[in-house]
Design a protein around this motif. Sequence first.
Motif, PDB file in Angstrom:
ATOM      1  N   ASN A   1       8.194   3.464   1.827  1.00 29.06           N
ATOM      2  CA  ASN A   1       6.923   4.170   1.688  1.00 29.06           C
ATOM      3  C   ASN A   1       6.321   3.946   0.295  1.00 29.06           C
ATOM      4  O   ASN A   1       5.251   3.353   0.155  1.00 29.06           O
ATOM      5  CB  ASN A   1       7.133   5.664   1.960  1.00 29.06           C
ATOM      6  N   LYS A   2       7.033   4.384  -0.731  1.00 24.93           N
ATOM      7  CA  LYS A   2       6.527   4.233  -2.092  1.00 24.93           C
ATOM      8  C   LYS A   2       6.505   2.771  -2.525  1.00 24.93           C
ATOM      9  O   LYS A   2       5.792   2.405  -3.453  1.00 24.93           O
ATOM     10  CB  LYS A   2       7.377   5.071  -3.057  1.00 24.93           C
ATOM     11  N   GLY A   3       7.282   1.938  -1.846  1.00 27.01           N
ATOM     12  CA  GLY A   3       7.281   0.509  -2.123  1.00 27.01           C
ATOM     13  C   GLY A   3       6.165  -0.242  -1.434  1.00 27.01           C
ATOM     14  O   GLY A   3       6.138  -1.480  -1.452  1.00 27.01           O
ATOM     15  N   GLY A   4       5.247   0.482  -0.798  1.00 27.30           N
ATOM     16  CA  GLY A   4       4.082  -0.174  -0.197  1.00 27.30           C
ATOM     17  C   GLY A   4       4.346  -0.815   1.140  1.00 27.30           C
ATOM     18  O   GLY A   4       3.673  -1.784   1.514  1.00 27.30           O
TER      19      GLY A   4
ATOM     20  N   ALA B   1      -2.251  -6.213  10.906  1.00 25.19           N
ATOM     21  CA  ALA B   1      -3.364  -7.154  10.728  1.00 25.19           C
ATOM     22  C   ALA B   1      -4.535  -6.471  10.018  1.00 25.19           C
ATOM     23  O   ALA B   1      -5.188  -7.065   9.146  1.00 25.19           O
ATOM     24  CB  ALA B   1      -3.800  -7.707  12.082  1.00 25.19           C
ATOM     25  N   ARG B   2      -4.795  -5.227  10.370  1.00 25.07           N
ATOM     26  CA  ARG B   2      -5.889  -4.501   9.724  1.00 25.07           C
ATOM     27  C   ARG B   2      -5.569  -4.217   8.253  1.00 25.07           C
ATOM     28  O   ARG B   2      -6.462  -4.253   7.398  1.00 25.07           O
ATOM     29  CB  ARG B   2      -6.186  -3.209  10.485  1.00 25.07           C
ATOM     30  N   ALA B   3      -4.307  -3.941   7.955  1.00 20.42           N
ATOM     31  CA  ALA B   3      -3.910  -3.745   6.564  1.00 20.42           C
ATOM     32  C   ALA B   3      -4.131  -5.011   5.752  1.00 20.42           C
ATOM     33  O   ALA B   3      -4.547  -4.950   4.581  1.00 20.42           O
ATOM     34  CB  ALA B   3      -2.451  -3.307   6.496  1.00 20.42           C
ATOM     35  N   GLN B   4      -3.880  -6.155   6.341  1.00 19.78           N
ATOM     36  CA  GLN B   4      -4.108  -7.419   5.641  1.00 19.78           C
ATOM     37  C   GLN B   4      -5.579  -7.620   5.320  1.00 19.78           C
ATOM     38  O   GLN B   4      -5.934  -8.140   4.246  1.00 19.78           O
ATOM     39  CB  GLN B   4      -3.579  -8.587   6.486  1.00 19.78           C
ATOM     40  N   ARG B   5      -6.459  -7.202   6.221  1.00 20.92           N
ATOM     41  CA  ARG B   5      -7.893  -7.322   5.964  1.00 20.92           C
ATOM     42  C   ARG B   5      -8.323  -6.423   4.811  1.00 20.92           C
ATOM     43  O   ARG B   5      -9.124  -6.819   3.959  1.00 20.92           O
ATOM     44  CB  ARG B   5      -8.684  -6.981   7.232  1.00 20.92           C
ATOM     45  N   LEU B   6      -7.783  -5.214   4.765  1.00 21.55           N
ATOM     46  CA  LEU B   6      -8.090  -4.328   3.645  1.00 21.55           C
ATOM     47  C   LEU B   6      -7.560  -4.904   2.334  1.00 21.55           C
ATOM     48  O   LEU B   6      -8.244  -4.852   1.299  1.00 21.55           O
ATOM     49  CB  LEU B   6      -7.475  -2.949   3.900  1.00 21.55           C
ATOM     50  N   ALA B   7      -6.348  -5.453   2.377  1.00 20.75           N
ATOM     51  CA  ALA B   7      -5.769  -6.038   1.167  1.00 20.75           C
ATOM     52  C   ALA B   7      -6.602  -7.205   0.662  1.00 20.75           C
ATOM     53  O   ALA B   7      -6.817  -7.355  -0.550  1.00 20.75           O
ATOM     54  CB  ALA B   7      -4.336  -6.483   1.443  1.00 20.75           C
ATOM     55  N   ALA B   8      -7.094  -8.032   1.586  1.00 22.17           N
ATOM     56  CA  ALA B   8      -7.916  -9.175   1.195  1.00 22.17           C
ATOM     57  C   ALA B   8      -9.207  -8.711   0.528  1.00 22.17           C
ATOM     58  O   ALA B   8      -9.662  -9.302  -0.463  1.00 22.17           O
ATOM     59  CB  ALA B   8      -8.226 -10.040   2.414  1.00 22.17           C
ATOM     60  N   ALA B   9      -9.812  -7.643   1.053  1.00 26.12           N
ATOM     61  CA  ALA B   9     -11.033  -7.115   0.455  1.00 26.12           C
ATOM     62  C   ALA B   9     -10.762  -6.558  -0.941  1.00 26.12           C
ATOM     63  O   ALA B   9     -11.566  -6.743  -1.866  1.00 26.12           O
ATOM     64  CB  ALA B   9     -11.625  -6.033   1.349  1.00 26.12           C
TER      65      ALA B   9
ATOM     66  N   SER C   1      -4.950  -4.351  -9.463  1.00 26.99           N
ATOM     67  CA  SER C   1      -3.966  -5.142  -8.721  1.00 26.99           C
ATOM     68  C   SER C   1      -3.777  -4.552  -7.336  1.00 26.99           C
ATOM     69  O   SER C   1      -4.117  -3.387  -7.087  1.00 26.99           O
ATOM     70  CB  SER C   1      -2.614  -5.176  -9.460  1.00 26.99           C
ATOM     71  N   VAL C   2      -3.231  -5.367  -6.448  1.00 28.14           N
ATOM     72  CA  VAL C   2      -2.929  -4.948  -5.080  1.00 28.14           C
ATOM     73  C   VAL C   2      -1.482  -5.327  -4.796  1.00 28.14           C
ATOM     74  O   VAL C   2      -1.075  -6.482  -4.991  1.00 28.14           O
ATOM     75  CB  VAL C   2      -3.863  -5.636  -4.051  1.00 28.14           C
ATOM     76  N   ALA C   3      -0.688  -4.363  -4.345  1.00 26.40           N
ATOM     77  CA  ALA C   3       0.714  -4.644  -4.041  1.00 26.40           C
ATOM     78  C   ALA C   3       0.809  -5.552  -2.821  1.00 26.40           C
ATOM     79  O   ALA C   3      -0.070  -5.530  -1.950  1.00 26.40           O
ATOM     80  CB  ALA C   3       1.469  -3.346  -3.781  1.00 26.40           C
ATOM     81  N   PRO C   4       1.862  -6.368  -2.742  1.00 26.55           N
ATOM     82  CA  PRO C   4       2.055  -7.196  -1.553  1.00 26.55           C
ATOM     83  C   PRO C   4       2.078  -6.337  -0.286  1.00 26.55           C
ATOM     84  O   PRO C   4       2.647  -5.242  -0.278  1.00 26.55           O
ATOM     85  CB  PRO C   4       3.415  -7.862  -1.797  1.00 26.55           C
ATOM     86  N   VAL C   5       1.472  -6.836   0.779  1.00 20.76           N
ATOM     87  CA  VAL C   5       1.365  -6.075   2.027  1.00 20.76           C
ATOM     88  C   VAL C   5       2.150  -6.782   3.122  1.00 20.76           C
ATOM     89  O   VAL C   5       1.873  -7.935   3.451  1.00 20.76           O
ATOM     90  CB  VAL C   5      -0.111  -5.918   2.453  1.00 20.76           C
ATOM     91  N   ALA C   6       3.139  -6.082   3.681  1.00 20.46           N
ATOM     92  CA  ALA C   6       3.935  -6.629   4.781  1.00 20.46           C
ATOM     93  C   ALA C   6       3.698  -5.886   6.084  1.00 20.46           C
ATOM     94  O   ALA C   6       3.884  -6.447   7.157  1.00 20.46           O
ATOM     95  CB  ALA C   6       5.423  -6.581   4.436  1.00 20.46           C
ATOM     96  N   THR C   7       3.298  -4.615   5.982  1.00 22.94           N
ATOM     97  CA  THR C   7       3.166  -3.813   7.203  1.00 22.94           C
ATOM     98  C   THR C   7       1.828  -3.082   7.194  1.00 22.94           C
ATOM     99  O   THR C   7       0.792  -3.721   7.146  1.00 22.94           O
ATOM    100  CB  THR C   7       4.362  -2.845   7.350  1.00 22.94           C
ATOM    101  N   ASN C   8       1.832  -1.767   7.254  1.00 24.22           N
ATOM    102  CA  ASN C   8       0.585  -1.018   7.424  1.00 24.22           C
ATOM    103  C   ASN C   8       0.181  -0.204   6.205  1.00 24.22           C
ATOM    104  O   ASN C   8      -0.694   0.647   6.305  1.00 24.22           O
ATOM    105  CB  ASN C   8       0.704  -0.075   8.640  1.00 24.22           C
ATOM    106  N   ILE C   9       0.819  -0.426   5.059  1.00 26.60           N
ATOM    107  CA  ILE C   9       0.523   0.335   3.841  1.00 26.60           C
ATOM    108  C   ILE C   9      -0.051  -0.612   2.787  1.00 26.60           C
ATOM    109  O   ILE C   9       0.519  -1.668   2.517  1.00 26.60           O
ATOM    110  CB  ILE C   9       1.788   1.019   3.304  1.00 26.60           C
ATOM    111  N   VAL C  10      -1.187  -0.207   2.208  1.00 26.03           N
ATOM    112  CA  VAL C  10      -1.853  -1.001   1.180  1.00 26.03           C
ATOM    113  C   VAL C  10      -1.977  -0.143  -0.073  1.00 26.03           C
ATOM    114  O   VAL C  10      -2.733   0.829  -0.100  1.00 26.03           O
ATOM    115  CB  VAL C  10      -3.257  -1.468   1.631  1.00 26.03           C
TER     116      VAL C  10
END
Length: 372
Positions: A140-143, A280-288, A299-308
């Motif tokens: 969770n806290k690890g993004g 997939a939606r989290a990746q779109r938010l991360a890209a934005a 900065s933006v933490a690496p995104v692997a699942t649903n937390i950004v």
Amino acid sequence: MSSDFRSDTVTRPSPEMMQAMMTAKVGDDVWGDDPTINELQDFAAAMFGKEAALFCPSGTMTNQIAIKVHTQPGDELICCDAAHIFCYEGGGIAFNSGVQARALPGDHGRITAAQVAAAINGDDPHYPRTSLVALENTTNKGGGAIYPLEEMTEISQLCRARGLALHLDGARVFNACVASRSCGIPSTSASSSTGSTWAVHVTPYGPQELGPLFDSISICLSKGLGCPVGSLLLGSREFIARSRRIRKVLGGGMRQAGFLAAAGLYALKHNVDRLAEDHARAQRLAAALQAAPRSVVASVAPVATNIVVWEVAQPHDPKVISDAFAAQGVLISSMGGRLLRFVTHLDVGDADVEKAINVLQLVCPVMQLMHA
């Protein structure tokens, strides 16, 4: 209506889930005769190859029960310094079990077998007895980072060799399973700040691969799976029998809770594979966020699942930015300090993501002007 990205705990039951709940057969679970709870427990245990399971009101309760069963007062458990059991369960490790935590620095909430091995206390009466290791997957806290199967296997083998119990806080374990099948583990670098090297790609895994590695597993039904309430604790029959006694002491015995268990059954049968949509939606938010001005989004933490998770640049106030999003109908949450968070889930769709991106593009120039 607001688009709520604060957490995946805000989900509401779908009409199909509500129908399953309203038609559930119920009994008195404290007596062990609620048929829907029994079915849910058997179904979840079988998914992970475990002998038994116990339905509880919350993931905090399932984690705390596991710690209590695995330890004795005065013992020490090993976990990451970002672990939910260490940071977000109200000091329950000490309050409920009289145990202290050896909290290790991690890479996005993950620790390694080498770190665990170095943290196990020797057989010396000056030191607390190390009795338990607890991992969290996803973190969770690890993004929302996920563990590689290989690292979990190595930690499991170490625990067995040293006579330690191994618990998995799998509040979002199905997110980890789905992500392991579709992507690698993003990392800011090949080597973490702890000196460990994390795999870029991982072996796909599911519940059947995870079950044998852990002595106990907690899974949450009320996050990405969309249930209104409930978590499950999995383990051996003997472990669950002892856990049932602790649940009673903690006030977690419920009566006709089969209405809630029916939601869990529906979720496990219908809502696991769709987690890939949230990712997939989290990746779109991360890209934005990555495309946003660094003068606002540091900065933006690496995104692997649903937390950004993203860091607000100095001198901007994260609360001001969060309030600005809320004023435009997009709710986000704080992770403390300068960190803000989006969490995707089944109640936010593509239109909500586009709305959040549009608000981001509106907010950033305003923040820049405020501190020009």
